[in-house]
Design an enzyme around this catalytic site. Structure first.
Site, short mmCIF file in Angstrom:
data_model
loop_
_atom_site.label_atom_id
_atom_site.label_comp_id
_atom_site.label_asym_id
_atom_site.label_seq_id
_atom_site.Cartn_x
_atom_site.Cartn_y
_atom_site.Cartn_z
N TYR A 178 0.76 -1.24 -0.08
CA TYR A 178 0.05 0.08 0.01
C TYR A 178 0.77 1.32 -0.10
O TYR A 178 0.53 2.30 -0.86
CB TYR A 178 -0.78 -0.14 1.18
CG TYR A 178 -1.73 1.20 1.47
CD1 TYR A 178 -2.89 1.47 0.82
CD2 TYR A 178 -1.34 2.21 2.64
CE1 TYR A 178 -3.24 2.67 1.23
CE2 TYR A 178 -2.14 3.20 2.79
CZ TYR A 178 -3.04 3.46 2.15
OH TYR A 178 -4.08 4.71 2.46
N ALA A 180 3.80 1.64 -0.81
CA ALA A 180 4.67 1.65 -2.10
C ALA A 180 3.73 2.52 -3.32
O ALA A 180 4.26 3.16 -4.09
CB ALA A 180 5.29 0.45 -2.72
#
Ligand SMILES: NC(=O)C1=CN([C@@H]2O[C@H](COP(=O)(O)OP(=O)(O)OC[C@H]3O[C@@H](n4cnc5c(N)ncnc54)[C@H](OP(=O)(O)O)[C@@H]3O)[C@@H](O)[C@H]2O)C=CC1
Ligand SMILES: C[C@H](CCC(=O)NCC(=O)O)[C@H]1CC[C@H]2[C@@H]3C(=O)C[C@@H]4C[C@H](O)CC[C@]4(C)[C@H]3CC[C@]12C
Length: 280
Positions: A178, A180
């Site tokens: 998430y 990233a």
């Protein structure tokens, strides 16, 4: 810069006074797309925009929920409200959404990118396929929607609003995929903003850095989704570069990180009850 000096959504009034009432009036009759509008913060943004008498095009996967949100928006005073259902990991959906806006409205004033795909709060499981899929839903579809919307937004001198998270600025544990996707949004849209300014293109990009928002059961410890939704709309209408919400919590975390990143990392680590976190 075009981010702050030109405010075409304002109409004839003075936009130097960013009152709540003023930013609300600015949205009357404007054509707005909200993604991820079937629940949570996106649903609340749809209701605020409806009260402001905007034209709405809402998206998410669940048609039954979107139908109910559209009905409520019409009751609340939306100038018009419609939806398109589908999953944003489908490469054809972004263009389909923008075609619908062009065919029904002949233009677009604001694109609010808010949806997220399913992800869990747990140790990284090693599932690279999940990372790839989440990148498609949370990042690539945002790029595709903005790309398809840009010609219309250039014409209207409109706005792109990108809903991100503190997890897109400070990487805590248990949200690796998430986080990233949210860091990627910052990189892409901050770079695009620079290019628009260089080319004197008057389309604003507002990046919203949100802390923990209460989208489930009411809890005094978490910020309310209704207020958060209104702040996002306001920041977009006022063509702000960034929204930090809740301001004090997000601002403090970012300040501590810039001065003492390792201290912040250790504070974040010690804020979790590790025995409650899943290893999948
Ligand atoms: N809640 C929080 O604490 C925080 C939220 N944020 C950010 O705020 C935004 C909204 O979050 P929140 O309201 O909590 O999220 P919700 O989970 O409540 O809503 C997510 C929305 O996205 C839609 N959605 C889910 N999967 C897909 C998909 N594959 N394709 C298209 N749409 C999809 C959902 O509808 P459906 O299932 O019908 O498709 C729903 O409308 C996100 O960008 C999130 O990162 C940032 C920080 C904190
Ligand atoms: C796990 C949440 C995502 C739930 C989901 O998959 N929804 C879609 C669906 O059900 O279809 C995460 C969404 C927002 C996250 C929170 C956030 O962004 C702010 C903090 C960032 C920090 O790094 C970790 C804690 C957070 C509160 C974070 C927690 C996980 C989410 C709620």
């Amino acid at each position: 810069s075009p981010q702050t000096t030109h405010t075409p959504l304002c109409g004839a009034g003075s936009c130097s006074v960013p009152s709540l009432q003023h930013s609300q009036k600015m949205l009357r009759g404007k054509r707005v797309i909200v993604t991820g509008a079937s629940s949570g913060i996106g649903e609340q943004m749809a209701y605020h925009l409806a009260r402001m008498e905007a034209h709405l095009l809402l998206t998410a996967r669940t048609e039954a929920k979107l139908q109910k949100v559209v009905e409520r928006c019409l009751e609340l005073g939306a100038a018009s409200a419609r939806y398109i259902s589908g999953s944003m990991d489908s490469p054809s959906l972004p263009e389909q959404v923008l075609r619908e806006a062009e065919n029904t409205w002949g233009g677009l004033d604001m694109l609010i990118l808010n949806h997220i795909g399913q992800s869990s709060f747990s140790y990284f499981s090693g599932d690279v396929g999940h990372v790839r899929k989440l990148m498609e839903t949370n990042f690539v579809s945002y790029v595709a929607l903005a790309t398809a919307a840009l010609p219309l937004l250039k014409e209207s001198e409109g706005s792109i609003v990108v809903v991100s998270s503190i997890a897109g600025r400070i990487a805590g544990p248990f949200t690796a995929p998430y986080s990233a996707t949210k860091f990627a949004l910052d990189g892409f849209f901050s770079s695009l903003r620079q290019e628009l300014i260089i080319d004197k293109v008057n389309v604003s990009i507002t990046l919203c850095i949100l802390g923990y928002i209460n989208t489930g059961k009411p809890s005094p410890a978490h910020s309310p989704k209704e207020e958060c939704a209104l702040e996002i709309i306001r920041a977009g209408a006022l063509r702000r570069r960034e929204l930090h919400y809740p301001a004090r919590a997000v601002g403090t975390a970012l300040l501590v990180r810039s001065i003492a990143p390792e201290l912040l990392d250790s504070l974040v680590r010690s804020s979790y009850r590790l025995e409650n976190v899943r290893r999948t």
